[in-house]
Write a protein that holds these residues in place. Structure first.
Motif, PDB file in Angstrom:
ATOM      1  N   MET A  18       0.816  -1.212   0.000  1.00 10.21           N
ATOM      2  CA  MET A  18       0.000   0.000   0.000  1.00 10.21           C
ATOM      3  C   MET A  18       0.852   1.265   0.000  1.00 10.21           C
ATOM      4  O   MET A  18       0.422   2.280  -0.542  1.00 10.21           O
ATOM      5  CB  MET A  18      -0.935   0.016   1.207  1.00 10.21           C
ATOM      6  N   ARG A  19       2.046   1.216   0.554  1.00 15.22           N
ATOM      7  CA  ARG A  19       2.898   2.405   0.604  1.00 15.22           C
ATOM      8  C   ARG A  19       3.288   2.892  -0.788  1.00 15.22           C
ATOM      9  O   ARG A  19       3.765   4.003  -0.947  1.00 15.22           O
ATOM     10  CB  ARG A  19       4.140   2.143   1.437  1.00 15.22           C
ATOM     11  N   GLU A  20       3.047   2.086  -1.823  1.00 20.11           N
ATOM     12  CA  GLU A  20       3.378   2.457  -3.201  1.00 20.11           C
ATOM     13  C   GLU A  20       2.294   3.314  -3.864  1.00 20.11           C
ATOM     14  O   GLU A  20       2.522   3.891  -4.927  1.00 20.11           O
ATOM     15  CB  GLU A  20       3.604   1.201  -4.046  1.00 20.11           C
ATOM     16  N   LEU A  21       1.115   3.416  -3.257  1.00 22.52           N
ATOM     17  CA  LEU A  21       0.019   4.157  -3.886  1.00 22.52           C
ATOM     18  C   LEU A  21       0.351   5.621  -4.198  1.00 22.52           C
ATOM     19  O   LEU A  21       0.019   6.094  -5.286  1.00 22.52           O
ATOM     20  CB  LEU A  21      -1.252   4.051  -3.051  1.00 22.52           C
ATOM     21  N   GLU A  51      -7.614   1.869  -7.419  1.00 17.13           N
ATOM     22  CA  GLU A  51      -8.477   0.725  -7.093  1.00 17.13           C
ATOM     23  C   GLU A  51      -7.829  -0.598  -7.498  1.00 17.13           C
ATOM     24  O   GLU A  51      -7.846  -1.563  -6.738  1.00 17.13           O
ATOM     25  CB  GLU A  51      -9.840   0.869  -7.774  1.00 17.13           C
ATOM     26  N   VAL A  52      -7.253  -0.648  -8.708  1.00 11.95           N
ATOM     27  CA  VAL A  52      -6.656  -1.897  -9.200  1.00 11.95           C
ATOM     28  C   VAL A  52      -5.447  -2.279  -8.343  1.00 11.95           C
ATOM     29  O   VAL A  52      -5.323  -3.433  -7.917  1.00 11.95           O
ATOM     30  CB  VAL A  52      -6.284  -1.776 -10.690  1.00 11.95           C
ATOM     31  N   VAL A  53      -4.559  -1.329  -8.082  1.00 12.26           N
ATOM     32  CA  VAL A  53      -3.373  -1.643  -7.270  1.00 12.26           C
ATOM     33  C   VAL A  53      -3.793  -2.041  -5.857  1.00 12.26           C
ATOM     34  O   VAL A  53      -3.272  -3.016  -5.297  1.00 12.26           O
ATOM     35  CB  VAL A  53      -2.373  -0.465  -7.263  1.00 12.26           C
ATOM     36  N   THR A  54      -4.762  -1.351  -5.292  1.00 10.03           N
ATOM     37  CA  THR A  54      -5.252  -1.702  -3.948  1.00 10.03           C
ATOM     38  C   THR A  54      -5.811  -3.121  -3.932  1.00 10.03           C
ATOM     39  O   THR A  54      -5.530  -3.903  -3.011  1.00 10.03           O
ATOM     40  CB  THR A  54      -6.326  -0.697  -3.484  1.00 10.03           C
ATOM     41  N   ASN A  55      -6.584  -3.486  -4.950  1.00  5.36           N
ATOM     42  CA  ASN A  55      -7.135  -4.843  -5.013  1.00  5.36           C
ATOM     43  C   ASN A  55      -6.039  -5.889  -5.155  1.00  5.36           C
ATOM     44  O   ASN A  55      -6.128  -6.969  -4.554  1.00  5.36           O
ATOM     45  CB  ASN A  55      -8.146  -4.961  -6.150  1.00  5.36           C
ATOM     46  N   ILE A  68       4.168  -5.205  -9.236  1.00  6.40           N
ATOM     47  CA  ILE A  68       3.044  -4.820 -10.076  1.00  6.40           C
ATOM     48  C   ILE A  68       3.609  -3.943 -11.181  1.00  6.40           C
ATOM     49  O   ILE A  68       4.302  -2.967 -10.909  1.00  6.40           O
ATOM     50  CB  ILE A  68       1.973  -4.063  -9.270  1.00  6.40           C
ATOM     51  N   HIS A  69       3.337  -4.304 -12.420  1.00  4.22           N
ATOM     52  CA  HIS A  69       3.826  -3.559 -13.578  1.00  4.22           C
ATOM     53  C   HIS A  69       2.675  -2.726 -14.133  1.00  4.22           C
ATOM     54  O   HIS A  69       1.610  -3.269 -14.430  1.00  4.22           O
ATOM     55  CB  HIS A  69       4.330  -4.516 -14.659  1.00  4.22           C
ATOM     56  N   GLY A 113     -14.568  -1.901  -5.481  1.00  3.32           N
ATOM     57  CA  GLY A 113     -13.457  -1.574  -6.375  1.00  3.32           C
ATOM     58  C   GLY A 113     -13.739  -1.899  -7.834  1.00  3.32           C
ATOM     59  O   GLY A 113     -13.530  -1.066  -8.722  1.00  3.32           O
ATOM     60  N   ILE A 114     -14.237  -3.085  -8.096  1.00  2.00           N
ATOM     61  CA  ILE A 114     -14.517  -3.497  -9.481  1.00  2.00           C
ATOM     62  C   ILE A 114     -15.648  -2.657 -10.081  1.00  2.00           C
ATOM     63  O   ILE A 114     -15.509  -2.173 -11.205  1.00  2.00           O
ATOM     64  CB  ILE A 114     -14.790  -5.012  -9.560  1.00  2.00           C
ATOM     65  N   PRO A 115     -16.752  -2.427  -9.354  1.00  3.77           N
ATOM     66  CA  PRO A 115     -17.775  -1.544  -9.922  1.00  3.77           C
ATOM     67  C   PRO A 115     -17.256  -0.124 -10.195  1.00  3.77           C
ATOM     68  O   PRO A 115     -17.653   0.502 -11.177  1.00  3.77           O
ATOM     69  CB  PRO A 115     -18.878  -1.533  -8.864  1.00  3.77           C
TER      70      PRO A 115
END
Length: 145
Positions: A18-21, A51-55, A68-69, A113-115
């Motif tokens: 999460m620190r990468e957000l 949302e995608v990175v968090t998921n 994560i790329h 997140g997905i919605p």
């Protein structure tokens, strides 16, 4: 290729933490600004990337540290945000929309997140290849407000 100025493509690799957000946010902001994208489109790309990175960080359950790329670029007239991870195979297009709550007590806290990604992007593509999830979100800079 972009006719808007700045680099037409950009890539970023982050740890599944999460620190990468904030780093993802700054990267998206920098690229969308250099592309002279409308603020609304830049906001949608930022929201969806978060949302995608968090998921992925929360649910991918990869063994050990994972990377994560992310890639931003042009796909015809659309902006494409591509996100790859090594987590368990997961196609977000197959997830049903959450049921609407009939009261505040019945409202779900998570699962939105997905919605959100579906609502704020103009297209969702997915493939699983070489042990990696590859999600592509499309954004139309000329879409009506």
């Amino acid at each position: 290729m972009s006719a808007n100025g700045g680099e037409p493509e950009a890539s970023l690799i982050v740890d599944s933490e999460m620190r990468e957000l904030p780093r993802v946010n700054a990267w998206v902001h920098d690229w969308t600004e250099h592309q002279h994208l409308p603020e609304k489109v830049a906001h949608c790309i930022d929201l969806c990337s978060t949302e995608v990175v968090t998921n992925i960080v929360t649910h991918a359950n990869g063994d050990g540290a994972q990377r994560i790329h992310l890639h931003l670029g042009w796909q015809g007239d659309d902006v494409a945000l591509e996100v790859e991870d090594e987590g368990h195979k997961f196609d977000p297009r197959q997830v049903a929309a959450p049921a609407q709550a009939t009261s505040l007590q019945d409202a779900r806290i998570g699962g939105w997140g997905i919605p959100i990604v579906r609502r704020f992007s103009d297209g969702v593509q997915y493939r699983y290849e070489d042990g990696r999830n590859r999600l592509t979100l499309l954004f139309r800079p000329t879409a009506p407000p």
